[in-house]
Design a protein around this motif. Structure first.
Motif, PDB file in Angstrom:
ATOM      1  N   GLY A 104       0.586  -1.169   0.134  1.00 44.89           N
ATOM      2  CA  GLY A 104      -0.091  -0.044   0.003  1.00 44.89           C
ATOM      3  C   GLY A 104       0.965   1.271  -0.063  1.00 44.89           C
ATOM      4  N   THR A 131       1.338   4.019  -5.512  1.00 43.92           N
ATOM      5  CA  THR A 131      -0.013   4.084  -6.229  1.00 43.92           C
ATOM      6  C   THR A 131       0.015   3.354  -7.510  1.00 43.92           C
ATOM      7  OG1 THR A 131      -0.509   6.143  -5.620  1.00 43.92           O
ATOM      8  CG2 THR A 131      -1.479   5.562  -7.429  1.00 43.92           C
ATOM      9  N   PHE A 144      -6.772  -4.261  -5.257  1.00 49.73           N
ATOM     10  CA  PHE A 144      -7.288  -3.641  -3.994  1.00 49.73           C
ATOM     11  C   PHE A 144      -7.351  -4.805  -3.261  1.00 49.73           C
ATOM     12  CE2 PHE A 144     -10.739  -2.973  -1.430  1.00 49.73           C
ATOM     13  CZ  PHE A 144     -10.291  -1.675  -0.797  1.00 49.73           C
ATOM     14  N   LYS A 145      -7.924  -6.117  -3.553  1.00 46.81           N
ATOM     15  CA  LYS A 145      -7.945  -7.344  -2.691  1.00 46.81           C
ATOM     16  C   LYS A 145      -6.594  -7.586  -2.054  1.00 46.81           C
ATOM     17  CE  LYS A 145     -12.435  -8.939  -4.486  1.00 46.81           C
ATOM     18  NZ  LYS A 145     -13.344  -9.980  -5.208  1.00 46.81           N
ATOM     19  N   LYS A 160      -4.120  -5.810  -1.333  1.00 46.79           N
ATOM     20  CA  LYS A 160      -3.733  -4.675  -0.417  1.00 46.79           C
ATOM     21  C   LYS A 160      -2.815  -3.630  -1.235  1.00 46.79           C
ATOM     22  CE  LYS A 160      -5.323  -7.029   2.765  1.00 46.79           C
ATOM     23  NZ  LYS A 160      -6.668  -6.666   3.504  1.00 46.79           N
ATOM     24  N   THR A 194      -2.512   0.074  -3.450  1.00 47.95           N
ATOM     25  CA  THR A 194      -3.256   1.211  -3.414  1.00 47.95           C
ATOM     26  C   THR A 194      -3.552   1.661  -4.808  1.00 47.95           C
ATOM     27  OG1 THR A 194      -2.187   2.310  -1.516  1.00 47.95           O
ATOM     28  CG2 THR A 194      -3.354   3.554  -2.895  1.00 47.95           C
ATOM     29  N   VAL A 195      -4.627   1.629  -5.415  1.00 51.12           N
ATOM     30  CA  VAL A 195      -4.941   1.859  -6.515  1.00 51.12           C
ATOM     31  C   VAL A 195      -5.552   3.254  -7.027  1.00 51.12           C
ATOM     32  CG1 VAL A 195      -6.767   1.230  -8.616  1.00 51.12           C
ATOM     33  CG2 VAL A 195      -6.003  -0.710  -6.944  1.00 51.12           C
TER      34      VAL A 195
END
Length: 284
Positions: free
Chosen positions: A65, A68, A89-90, A92, A94-95
């Motif tokens: 995370g 980006t 995202f699942k 972990k 950061t999208v």
């Protein structure tokens, strides 16, 4: 022409030529052989030793995370970027942005991860989530990366099985829906004594009325935490909502009496040491 057809002078010249050729050729062959032997002996003609095999530099991976990840769709298929973004995202990550790639980008690989000079480790980590993904270095600053999903994309790597949490890893809000003043505080103290991290203690902010013993509310990431807490609250009902994170709400109902005796709570599975995630920087 045979020797019998030659004059004595021609025969003499022919034999003389043979002698001269032998005189020149034989020493030359011997000298060349000796020179080659000497060169090998001196190591001048020994082939160079093979270069040592390149070993990638394995280093700790950055936190998932901590940077980006932007996702771009170059497949021409609708929704692929969103699918990959949800998968990241699942896992972990950061999208950041989700978009289509420029029409001029023709990507045949499963994915190409664009990164700047400072984002190599981040790109390696992101690329490891899509089998066959390649890297591309651009001039950007910082550690952000762009995952450009290509025509060869089929799926992401499986999500590793999650460990069952221990009480100290579970954040719990304790809410009272009964007329018993101070019940939330009493239950919160008992839950905290068992190692859970109690956060908010108050009446239920949703103003629900629970007739049963308790309700445990949780989100997508809190299913394991909710299941663990349920082992300590007899008769508690699990209710999934849309919250983010792994925190849970313990909502005390009118039928609540006490927590499950510790002797009746299933023991926690042993925790094995977890390997530190790494990335392998390619040989330069």
């Amino acid at each position: 022409m045979k020797d019998v057809d030659l004059t004595p002078t021609q025969v003499w010249r022919k034999h003389r030529l043979r002698q001269i050729m032998l005189f020149v050729t034989v020493p030359g062959v011997l000298l060349g052989t000796a020179s080659i032997t000497a060169a090998y002996s001196a190591g001048w003609m020994t082939p160079p030793p093979p270069k040592p095999a390149c070993t990638p530099d394995v280093v700790p991976a950055p936190a998932r995370g901590s940077f980006t990840v932007n996702v771009m769709n170059a497949t021409g298929r609708h929704g692929v970027a969103a699918e990959v973004a949800i998968g990241l995202f699942k896992r972990k990550f950061t999208v950041g942005g989700i978009s289509n790639a420029p029409d001029s980008w023709y990507v045949t690989q499963t994915a190409v991860v664009h990164h700047g000079p400072d984002g190599l480790d981040q790109a390696l980590l992101a690329a490891s989530q899509i089998p066959g993904a390649k890297l591309f270095t651009d001039a950007r600053s910082g550690t952000s990366v762009d995952v450009v999903v290509g025509l060869g994309y089929q799926h992401m790597v499986p999500i590793p099985a999650r460990l069952k949490p221990i009480p100290s890893e579970v954040k719990v809000n304790v809410y009272n829906t009964t007329y018993k003043t101070g019940l939330a505080k009493t239950v919160a103290d008992a839950v905290a004594a068992r190692g859970f991290k109690v956060k908010d203690v108050s009446n239920d902010p949703l103003r629900t009325m629970q007739l049963g013993p308790a309700v445990i509310r949780y989100g997508e990431e809190g299913d394991l935490a909710a299941a663990l807490l349920q082992e300590h609250v007899p008769g508690a009902q699990l209710v999934k909502d849309g919250r983010a994170g792994s925190g849970v709400d313990l909502v005390i109902g009118n039928a609540f009496t006490s927590l499950t005796p510790l002797a009746d709570v299933p023991p926690l599975p042993p925790r094995l040491p977890q390997a530190i995630p790494t990335v392998a920087r390619p040989c330069m």
